[in-house]
Design an enzyme around this catalytic site. Structure first.
Site, PDB file in Angstrom:
ATOM      1  N   HIS A  52       0.849  -1.191   0.000  1.00 49.68           N
ATOM      2  CA  HIS A  52       0.000   0.000   0.000  1.00 49.68           C
ATOM      3  C   HIS A  52       0.885   1.242   0.000  1.00 49.68           C
ATOM      4  O   HIS A  52       2.112   1.136   0.140  1.00 49.68           O
ATOM      5  CB  HIS A  52      -0.938   0.016   1.221  1.00 49.68           C
ATOM      6  CG  HIS A  52      -0.237  -0.134   2.533  1.00 49.68           C
ATOM      7  ND1 HIS A  52       0.585   0.836   3.046  1.00 49.68           N
ATOM      8  CD2 HIS A  52      -0.197  -1.163   3.409  1.00 49.68           C
ATOM      9  CE1 HIS A  52       1.069   0.413   4.198  1.00 49.68           C
ATOM     10  NE2 HIS A  52       0.624  -0.803   4.448  1.00 49.68           N
TER      11      HIS A  52
HETATM   12  P1  TYD Z   1      -1.129  -2.544   8.078  1.00 52.55           P
HETATM   13  O1  TYD Z   1      -0.706  -1.131   8.049  1.00 52.55           O
HETATM   14  O2  TYD Z   1      -2.048  -3.025   6.994  1.00 52.55           O
HETATM   15  O3  TYD Z   1       0.160  -3.489   8.132  1.00 52.55           O
HETATM   16  P2  TYD Z   1       1.283  -3.737   7.041  1.00 52.55           P
HETATM   17  O4  TYD Z   1       1.324  -2.537   6.182  1.00 52.55           O
HETATM   18  O5  TYD Z   1       2.517  -3.926   7.812  1.00 52.55           O
HETATM   19  O6  TYD Z   1       0.968  -4.998   6.317  1.00 52.55           O
HETATM   20  O7  TYD Z   1      -1.790  -2.830   9.502  1.00 52.55           O
HETATM   21  C1  TYD Z   1      -2.194  -4.119   9.916  1.00 52.55           C
HETATM   22  C2  TYD Z   1      -3.323  -3.956  10.928  1.00 52.55           C
HETATM   23  O8  TYD Z   1      -2.893  -3.236  12.072  1.00 52.55           O
HETATM   24  C3  TYD Z   1      -4.521  -3.196  10.358  1.00 52.55           C
HETATM   25  O9  TYD Z   1      -5.694  -3.859  10.809  1.00 52.55           O
HETATM   26  C4  TYD Z   1      -4.447  -1.842  10.992  1.00 52.55           C
HETATM   27  C5  TYD Z   1      -3.695  -2.081  12.299  1.00 52.55           C
HETATM   28  N1  TYD Z   1      -2.842  -0.943  12.657  1.00 52.55           N
HETATM   29  C6  TYD Z   1      -3.181  -0.128  13.703  1.00 52.55           C
HETATM   30  O10 TYD Z   1      -4.213  -0.318  14.371  1.00 52.55           O
HETATM   31  N2  TYD Z   1      -2.364   0.921  14.024  1.00 52.55           N
HETATM   32  C7  TYD Z   1      -1.229   1.174  13.330  1.00 52.55           C
HETATM   33  O11 TYD Z   1      -0.506   2.149  13.654  1.00 52.55           O
HETATM   34  C8  TYD Z   1      -0.879   0.329  12.228  1.00 52.55           C
HETATM   35  C9  TYD Z   1       0.355   0.580  11.413  1.00 52.55           C
HETATM   36  C10 TYD Z   1      -1.708  -0.720  11.919  1.00 52.55           C
END
Ligand code: TYD
Length: 140
Positions: A52
């Site tokens: 993303h």
């Molecule tokens: P995501 O940003 O999609 O992870 P990555 O990019 O590493 O694959 O986040 C995964 C999950 O964690 C999503 O449900 C949102 C949650 N999250 C939070 O609640 N707070 C945060 O600061 C982050 C980065 C993620």
């Protein structure tokens, strides 16, 4: 946003026979104020994180332990950074598509972010991202 704005930043190292110490201060070692810290750990072999872009969020990524690759994409070109030391990190400005992969066993990724968590800041659709990136580049 251009990939040339991405950069590896070396952090101060306090070498000591008792063990080493590195430090990050906002607006000193990294070019933004820290609103949030999160970390990624216990990643099963072969898993991919990210996939993303952020509209506004800037990040600084450090491999506190182990190693992983960060693949960055500005909608036109891609660049891969392998992180494997805790005394440097990767600055990723807003508007860059990113993916993290090849996590070693027991690796630990620390990520400092410039804004609070905001799901509206995420761009999950790569085609939409490319469109946004190209529109932005036209105005640069
Ligand atoms: P995501 O940003 O999609 O992870 P990555 O990019 O590493 O694959 O986040 C995964 C999950 O964690 C999503 O449900 C949102 C949650 N999250 C939070 O609640 N707070 C945060 O600061 C982050 C980065 C993620």
């Amino acid at each position: 946003m251009k990939l040339k704005d991405v950069k590896i930043i070396d952090l101060p190292k306090n070498l000591d026979r008792r063990g080493n110490l590195s430090v990050i201060e906002e607006l000193k070692n990294i070019p933004f104020k820290i609103k949030r810290a999160y970390w990624i750990y216990d990643v099963p072999g072969g898993e991919v994180r990210g996939g993303h872009a952020y509209k506004r969020n800037q990040e600084f990524i450090v491999a506190l332990s182990g190693s992983f690759d960060v693949i960055l994409d500005n909608g036109k070109e891609q660049q891969t950074f392998s992180l494997n030391r805790s005394y440097y990190g990767l600055y990723v400005p807003e508007g860059i598509w990113r993916q993290m992969q090849n996590f070693s066993t027991n690796s630990l990724a620390l990520i400092l972010a410039s804004i609070r968590f905001d799901v509206a800041d995420y761009v999950y659709d790569y085609e939409l991202f490319k469109q946004m990136a190209n529109e932005k580049n036209e105005h640069l």
